[in-house]
Write a protein that holds these residues in place. Structure first.
Motif, PDB file in Angstrom:
ATOM      1  N   THR A 226      -9.584  -0.351  14.304  1.00  0.00           N
ATOM      2  CA  THR A 226     -10.830  -1.028  13.973  1.00  0.00           C
ATOM      3  C   THR A 226     -12.020  -0.327  14.608  1.00  0.00           C
ATOM      4  O   THR A 226     -13.061  -0.123  13.966  1.00  0.00           O
ATOM      5  CB  THR A 226     -10.781  -2.496  14.439  1.00  0.00           C
ATOM      6  OG1 THR A 226      -9.699  -3.152  13.783  1.00  0.00           O
ATOM      7  CG2 THR A 226     -12.067  -3.223  14.109  1.00  0.00           C
ATOM      8  N   GLU A 227     -11.868   0.067  15.859  1.00  0.00           N
ATOM      9  CA  GLU A 227     -12.972   0.754  16.528  1.00  0.00           C
ATOM     10  C   GLU A 227     -13.221   2.124  15.912  1.00  0.00           C
ATOM     11  O   GLU A 227     -14.371   2.558  15.768  1.00  0.00           O
ATOM     12  CB  GLU A 227     -12.674   0.884  18.021  1.00  0.00           C
ATOM     13  CG  GLU A 227     -13.800   1.489  18.842  1.00  0.00           C
ATOM     14  CD  GLU A 227     -15.086   0.670  18.794  1.00  0.00           C
ATOM     15  OE1 GLU A 227     -16.158   1.253  19.069  1.00  0.00           O
ATOM     16  OE2 GLU A 227     -15.027  -0.547  18.467  1.00  0.00           O
ATOM     17  N   LEU A 228     -12.159   2.831  15.525  1.00  0.00           N
ATOM     18  CA  LEU A 228     -12.325   4.120  14.851  1.00  0.00           C
ATOM     19  C   LEU A 228     -13.071   3.944  13.539  1.00  0.00           C
ATOM     20  O   LEU A 228     -13.997   4.714  13.220  1.00  0.00           O
ATOM     21  CB  LEU A 228     -10.958   4.751  14.599  1.00  0.00           C
ATOM     22  CG  LEU A 228     -10.953   6.079  13.823  1.00  0.00           C
ATOM     23  CD1 LEU A 228     -11.752   7.145  14.568  1.00  0.00           C
ATOM     24  CD2 LEU A 228      -9.522   6.548  13.585  1.00  0.00           C
ATOM     25  N   GLU A 237     -10.843   4.231   3.066  1.00  0.00           N
ATOM     26  CA  GLU A 237      -9.948   5.006   2.195  1.00  0.00           C
ATOM     27  C   GLU A 237      -9.740   6.412   2.734  1.00  0.00           C
ATOM     28  O   GLU A 237      -8.613   6.918   2.793  1.00  0.00           O
ATOM     29  CB  GLU A 237     -10.524   5.064   0.780  1.00  0.00           C
ATOM     30  CG  GLU A 237      -9.663   5.843  -0.195  1.00  0.00           C
ATOM     31  CD  GLU A 237     -10.283   5.927  -1.577  1.00  0.00           C
ATOM     32  OE1 GLU A 237      -9.595   6.387  -2.504  1.00  0.00           O
ATOM     33  OE2 GLU A 237     -11.458   5.532  -1.727  1.00  0.00           O
ATOM     34  N   VAL A 238     -10.833   7.070   3.139  1.00  0.00           N
ATOM     35  CA  VAL A 238     -10.731   8.432   3.676  1.00  0.00           C
ATOM     36  C   VAL A 238      -9.936   8.432   4.979  1.00  0.00           C
ATOM     37  O   VAL A 238      -9.078   9.294   5.207  1.00  0.00           O
ATOM     38  CB  VAL A 238     -12.135   9.027   3.894  1.00  0.00           C
ATOM     39  CG1 VAL A 238     -12.065  10.326   4.699  1.00  0.00           C
ATOM     40  CG2 VAL A 238     -12.817   9.272   2.552  1.00  0.00           C
ATOM     41  N   LEU A 239     -10.206   7.460   5.844  1.00  0.00           N
ATOM     42  CA  LEU A 239      -9.476   7.377   7.109  1.00  0.00           C
ATOM     43  C   LEU A 239      -7.980   7.176   6.866  1.00  0.00           C
ATOM     44  O   LEU A 239      -7.135   7.756   7.565  1.00  0.00           O
ATOM     45  CB  LEU A 239     -10.036   6.245   7.961  1.00  0.00           C
ATOM     46  CG  LEU A 239     -11.477   6.429   8.457  1.00  0.00           C
ATOM     47  CD1 LEU A 239     -11.967   5.157   9.152  1.00  0.00           C
ATOM     48  CD2 LEU A 239     -11.580   7.619   9.408  1.00  0.00           C
ATOM     49  N   ARG A 240      -7.649   6.345   5.877  1.00  0.00           N
ATOM     50  CA  ARG A 240      -6.238   6.132   5.547  1.00  0.00           C
ATOM     51  C   ARG A 240      -5.588   7.414   5.065  1.00  0.00           C
ATOM     52  O   ARG A 240      -4.460   7.758   5.467  1.00  0.00           O
ATOM     53  CB  ARG A 240      -6.112   5.031   4.477  1.00  0.00           C
ATOM     54  CG  ARG A 240      -4.697   4.879   3.925  1.00  0.00           C
ATOM     55  CD  ARG A 240      -4.615   3.800   2.866  1.00  0.00           C
ATOM     56  NE  ARG A 240      -5.542   3.990   1.766  1.00  0.00           N
ATOM     57  CZ  ARG A 240      -5.368   4.861   0.764  1.00  0.00           C
ATOM     58  NH1 ARG A 240      -4.312   5.663   0.755  1.00  0.00           N
ATOM     59  NH2 ARG A 240      -6.252   4.943  -0.201  1.00  0.00           N
ATOM     60  N   THR A 244      -2.049   9.958   6.184  1.00  0.00           N
ATOM     61  CA  THR A 244      -0.986   9.772   5.195  1.00  0.00           C
ATOM     62  C   THR A 244      -0.593  11.114   4.603  1.00  0.00           C
ATOM     63  O   THR A 244      -1.096  11.531   3.556  1.00  0.00           O
ATOM     64  CB  THR A 244      -1.432   8.811   4.075  1.00  0.00           C
ATOM     65  OG1 THR A 244      -1.972   7.621   4.654  1.00  0.00           O
ATOM     66  CG2 THR A 244      -0.256   8.434   3.177  1.00  0.00           C
ATOM     67  N   SER A 245       0.294  11.820   5.293  1.00  0.00           N
ATOM     68  CA  SER A 245       0.790  13.100   4.781  1.00  0.00           C
ATOM     69  C   SER A 245       1.834  12.832   3.702  1.00  0.00           C
ATOM     70  O   SER A 245       2.731  11.995   3.888  1.00  0.00           O
ATOM     71  CB  SER A 245       1.426  13.917   5.907  1.00  0.00           C
ATOM     72  OG  SER A 245       0.492  14.151   6.931  1.00  0.00           O
ATOM     73  N   LYS A 246       1.702  13.532   2.588  1.00  0.00           N
ATOM     74  CA  LYS A 246       2.639  13.328   1.488  1.00  0.00           C
ATOM     75  C   LYS A 246       4.066  13.617   1.952  1.00  0.00           C
ATOM     76  O   LYS A 246       4.348  14.660   2.539  1.00  0.00           O
ATOM     77  CB  LYS A 246       2.274  14.226   0.312  1.00  0.00           C
ATOM     78  CG  LYS A 246       3.048  13.886  -0.961  1.00  0.00           C
ATOM     79  CD  LYS A 246       2.497  14.613  -2.179  1.00  0.00           C
ATOM     80  CE  LYS A 246       3.234  14.187  -3.439  1.00  0.00           C
ATOM     81  NZ  LYS A 246       2.707  14.847  -4.655  1.00  0.00           N
ATOM     82  N   GLY A 247       4.949  12.649   1.699  1.00  0.00           N
ATOM     83  CA  GLY A 247       6.340  12.804   2.109  1.00  0.00           C
ATOM     84  C   GLY A 247       6.612  12.382   3.537  1.00  0.00           C
ATOM     85  O   GLY A 247       7.763  12.416   3.981  1.00  0.00           O
ATOM     86  N   GLY A 248       5.577  11.957   4.252  1.00  0.00           N
ATOM     87  CA  GLY A 248       5.744  11.568   5.649  1.00  0.00           C
ATOM     88  C   GLY A 248       6.065  10.094   5.817  1.00  0.00           C
ATOM     89  O   GLY A 248       6.288   9.353   4.850  1.00  0.00           O
ATOM     90  N   THR A 249       6.063   9.647   7.078  1.00  0.00           N
ATOM     91  CA  THR A 249       6.447   8.266   7.387  1.00  0.00           C
ATOM     92  C   THR A 249       5.415   7.258   6.873  1.00  0.00           C
ATOM     93  O   THR A 249       5.779   6.218   6.313  1.00  0.00           O
ATOM     94  CB  THR A 249       6.614   8.098   8.904  1.00  0.00           C
ATOM     95  OG1 THR A 249       5.381   8.443   9.561  1.00  0.00           O
ATOM     96  CG2 THR A 249       7.728   8.998   9.431  1.00  0.00           C
ATOM     97  N   THR A 250       4.132   7.564   7.070  1.00  0.00           N
ATOM     98  CA  THR A 250       3.088   6.649   6.596  1.00  0.00           C
ATOM     99  C   THR A 250       3.109   6.568   5.078  1.00  0.00           C
ATOM    100  O   THR A 250       2.930   5.488   4.496  1.00  0.00           O
ATOM    101  CB  THR A 250       1.708   7.115   7.083  1.00  0.00           C
ATOM    102  OG1 THR A 250       1.747   7.326   8.496  1.00  0.00           O
ATOM    103  CG2 THR A 250       0.642   6.093   6.772  1.00  0.00           C
ATOM    104  N   PHE A 251       3.327   7.704   4.440  1.00  0.00           N
ATOM    105  CA  PHE A 251       3.422   7.772   2.981  1.00  0.00           C
ATOM    106  C   PHE A 251       4.549   6.851   2.484  1.00  0.00           C
ATOM    107  O   PHE A 251       4.387   6.102   1.509  1.00  0.00           O
ATOM    108  CB  PHE A 251       3.673   9.218   2.552  1.00  0.00           C
ATOM    109  CG  PHE A 251       3.730   9.445   1.059  1.00  0.00           C
ATOM    110  CD1 PHE A 251       2.569   9.537   0.312  1.00  0.00           C
ATOM    111  CD2 PHE A 251       4.955   9.559   0.411  1.00  0.00           C
ATOM    112  CE1 PHE A 251       2.621   9.751  -1.063  1.00  0.00           C
ATOM    113  CE2 PHE A 251       5.009   9.768  -0.959  1.00  0.00           C
ATOM    114  CZ  PHE A 251       3.835   9.869  -1.696  1.00  0.00           C
ATOM    115  N   ALA A 252       5.695   6.888   3.180  1.00  0.00           N
ATOM    116  CA  ALA A 252       6.833   6.044   2.788  1.00  0.00           C
ATOM    117  C   ALA A 252       6.478   4.569   2.912  1.00  0.00           C
ATOM    118  O   ALA A 252       6.803   3.755   2.030  1.00  0.00           O
ATOM    119  CB  ALA A 252       8.048   6.383   3.650  1.00  0.00           C
ATOM    120  N   ALA A 253       5.806   4.215   3.999  1.00  0.00           N
ATOM    121  CA  ALA A 253       5.436   2.813   4.214  1.00  0.00           C
ATOM    122  C   ALA A 253       4.436   2.343   3.166  1.00  0.00           C
ATOM    123  O   ALA A 253       4.584   1.252   2.582  1.00  0.00           O
ATOM    124  CB  ALA A 253       4.865   2.644   5.616  1.00  0.00           C
TER     125      ALA A 253
END
Length: 286
Positions: A226-228, A237-240, A244-253
């Motif tokens: 939130t502070e960031l 959207e840009v921060l997300r 979110t690297s394609k194929g990475g953990t965040t991408f999977a979630a």
């Protein structure tokens, strides 16, 4: 056209001094405002609270040293500002004994749903400001949406900002119905955050971290993200996308969230909150 005015802190040179203040209701939000008034130098003897609960009255006297009345009466005529802080379903009963004593005052409502015209009819004053605060106001980190009737002057708006400043930030809206959206977004918003934190802690337990570690990680993540977002000039959207690297953990979630329509359903939920805020206004505050 802009639909809201950003918060600005009133300076001592421009904000008129608050006169005697009366609170109708002495619950948590009233207590937060009373505490802020006292910290800003307002005298306890110039604050009156109408609170029928003896236990609550004793707490207010012990904590703040203010005058507490069990029922409304002629003493309210001395108040330059009246703050309405009762539950919306209790407003009509609370307002009836105030009639005839508060017609010359400026009025601030922190009640959900009760509309300014209802307050004006009940009090005999058309100098009414309606506020939609949220619970982080209790620790000085809240934000309140504000709407003022046309008869409220700029100086009186500054007085309201001065009163609310210790509880957090303020945002003026141009139309009263916009407060229903404020209610859905920031008024109910803390519950959404707690809901997601709850889910993250439960997931942490399932993944073997334990509730205590999960809670610490979840709280720090929400606070930091939130502070960031607040400090960054980039959109959420840009921060997300940056994490979110394609194929990475965040991408999977995120793929799972998108597949289940979480964002769309969350927006539906907020619209449901907005619609319910309107219904409450129709029921209690028309």
């Amino acid at each position: 056209m802009s639909t809201a005015t950003p918060f600005h802190a009133p300076s001592p040179a421009t904000a008129p001094a608050l006169s005697r203040v009366a609170f109708i209701g002495g619950g948590n939000m009233a207590s937060a405002l009373i505490g802020g008034l006292l910290k800003s130098g307002h005298a306890a003897e110039s604050i009156t609270v109408v609170e029928p609960s003896a236990a609550q009255a004793d707490r207010l006297i012990a904590q703040f040293g203010v005058q507490v009345l069990p029922m409304a009466g002629p003493a309210l005529a001395q108040a330059g500002l009246v703050v309405w802080a009762v539950k919306p379903q209790l407003f009509a009963d609370a307002a009836a004994p105030c009639a005839g004593h508060v017609g010359q005052a400026l009025h601030l409502s922190v009640m959900a749903g009760i509309r300014v015209q209802a307050i004006a009819r009940a009090t005999g004053s058309e100098r009414v400001v309606r506020s939609m605060p949220n619970t982080p106001a209790l620790i000085g980190q809240g934000i309140a949406g504000l709407f003022a009737m046309a008869q409220v002057t700029l100086d009186e708006r500054l007085q309201i900002e001065q009163l609310l400043a210790p509880t957090g930030r303020s945002l003026w809206v141009e139309r009263e119905e916009q407060l229903d959206a404020v209610t859905a977004l920031s008024g109910s918003g803390p519950a959404y955050v707690f809901y997601f934190i709850e889910a993250m802690v439960q997931a942490a337990e399932q993944m073997g971290l334990g509730a205590e570690a999960g809670r610490e990680l979840a709280l720090a993540t929400f606070a930091g993200a939130t502070e960031l977002a607040r400090q960054s000039g980039d959109s959420p959207e840009v921060l997300r996308e940056r994490v979110t690297s394609k194929g990475g953990t965040t991408f999977a979630a995120l793929n799972v969230l998108e597949a289940h329509g979480v964002k769309q359903h969350f927006m539906f939920a907020m619209l449901a909150a907005k619609n319910r805020a309107k219904e409450l206004g129709d029921e209690f505050g028309a």
